[in-house]
Design an enzyme around this catalytic site. Structure first.
Site, mmCIF file in Angstrom:
data_model
loop_
_atom_site.group_PDB
_atom_site.id
_atom_site.type_symbol
_atom_site.label_atom_id
_atom_site.label_comp_id
_atom_site.label_asym_id
_atom_site.label_seq_id
_atom_site.Cartn_x
_atom_site.Cartn_y
_atom_site.Cartn_z
ATOM 1 N N HIS A 160 0.853 -1.188 0.000
ATOM 2 C CA HIS A 160 0.000 0.000 0.000
ATOM 3 C C HIS A 160 0.889 1.238 0.000
ATOM 4 C CE1 HIS A 160 -2.712 3.072 1.677
ATOM 5 N NE2 HIS A 160 -3.687 2.340 1.168
ATOM 6 N N ASP A 283 -11.569 1.879 -2.955
ATOM 7 C CA ASP A 283 -10.730 2.903 -2.326
ATOM 8 C C ASP A 283 -11.514 3.729 -1.311
ATOM 9 O OD1 ASP A 283 -8.158 3.712 -1.929
ATOM 10 O OD2 ASP A 283 -8.160 5.248 -3.469
#
Length: 325
Positions: A160, A283
């Site tokens: 990430h 997201d």
């Protein structure tokens, strides 16, 4: 410290070591990978949530001892939070990456003892302070012990992005601070790390390793021709990479649609690396769950048949997360 929620459409039963996962596989709904700070009001077609510690979490803790202790504490707390409702919640491990052997040990503990589904690492690990500050990347041979453990456990590692600390952030973006974060910084920083894994031979030494990258692969599959072409010129310089970046995206690296519902770009990436290498995601909370659901309902049927759409929405995620094993 923020605890992120990664959402999936499934109901997972207890994940004790060695036990087969039992979950409510209805054949419908989506499985998504999110960094939600809170449970969204609109879950839509998603229902199962995997909690993780989002950016920068442990990767922002420079002291090795503090980072390791914090990782254990975060993971134990996540396990405690889901212990009474493992049919709705799971977790990805937070890991201190100063010492690859310590990281491997904690990943093994969380998978075997706590039933976690893998690990989430927020790009590079900060280490040191002041003038001695440095960033640790995981593409060097000393990290082989960690990647070996990941492969042995047969779990994915989600890489990430993160915001760069000062003074790096200022040096790069003081002229245009609007580019800090998802508009530009996330992609250029994490894509460099991912390409480092490729060029330094990590996937050649561990051909069964699985990495997940969000935001449509941090743009890498959009530029594979130039990347591959230029990297062929580095072989004479001693680059250990044995194949090319396209191969690794086709065999080792999965991308998600998180924050990027560009239909034409998804179609292009499917041509470049294969539709089976793309996982649906939203997201959240930075992108509304409704936006993702609308894309699935209105756009996806225009270029995918039902079987392909199911694979994108949930089928491949079930395989990657080993939910049926």
């Amino acid at each position: 410290m923020y605890v992120a929620l990664l959402l999936f459409s499934a109901l997972l039963a207890a994940t004790t070591a060695g036990a087969r996962r039992v979950w409510n596989d209805t054949g419908r709904g989506s499985i998504v990978f999110e960094e939600a700070w809170t449970i969204p009001e609109f879950i839509g077609q998603s229902g199962y949530m995997v909690l993780s510690c989002a950016s920068p979490c442990i990767q922002g803790v420079a002291d090795p001892a503090n980072a390791s202790a914090m990782a254990i504490s975060v993971n134990d707390e996540l396990a405690r939070q889901i212990s009474n409702n493992t049919r709705r919640f799971g977790a990805f491990a937070a890991l201190a990456m100063h010492d690859p052997a310590v990281a491997a040990q904690e990943l093994r503990r969380t998978v075997k003892e706590l039933g976690f589904l893998g690990g989430l690492i927020n790009d590079y690990q900060q280490s040191g302070t002041g003038d001695n500050q440095t960033f640790i990347f995981y593409d060097q041979p000393e990290f082989d012990v960690f990647w070996k453990t990941v492969v042995e456990l047969d779990v994915p590692i989600y890489l990430h992005p993160r915001v760069n600390p000062q003074p790096v952030s200022g040096l790069l973006f003081a002229h245009a601070p609007f580019l800090i974060g998802p508009a530009q910084e996330f992609a250029i920083t994490l894509s460099t790390h991912i390409l480092g894994l490729c060029t330094n031979g990590i996937f050649d030494r561990f051909p069964n390793l699985t990495i997940i990258s969000g935001h449509l692969g941090e743009r890498i599959p959009s530029d594979l021709y130039r990347i591959n072409d230029q990297l062929t010129r580095q072989v004479v310089a001693g680059m250990p990479m044995q194949k090319n970046v396209t191969f690794y995206f086709q065999h080792n690296i999965l991308e998600t649609t998180s924050g990027n519902f560009a239909t034409d770009l998804v179609k292009f990436h499917a041509e470049q690396i294969g539709l089976e290498r793309i996982l649906y995601s939203v997201d959240y909370p930075y992108v509304a769950m409704e936006q993702g659901a609308e894309w699935l309902d209105n756009e996806v049927p225009t270029f995918l048949n039902r079987e392909q759409a199911l694979a994108l929405k949930r089928g491949r995620a079930i395989e990657v997360l080993r939910l049926n094993r």
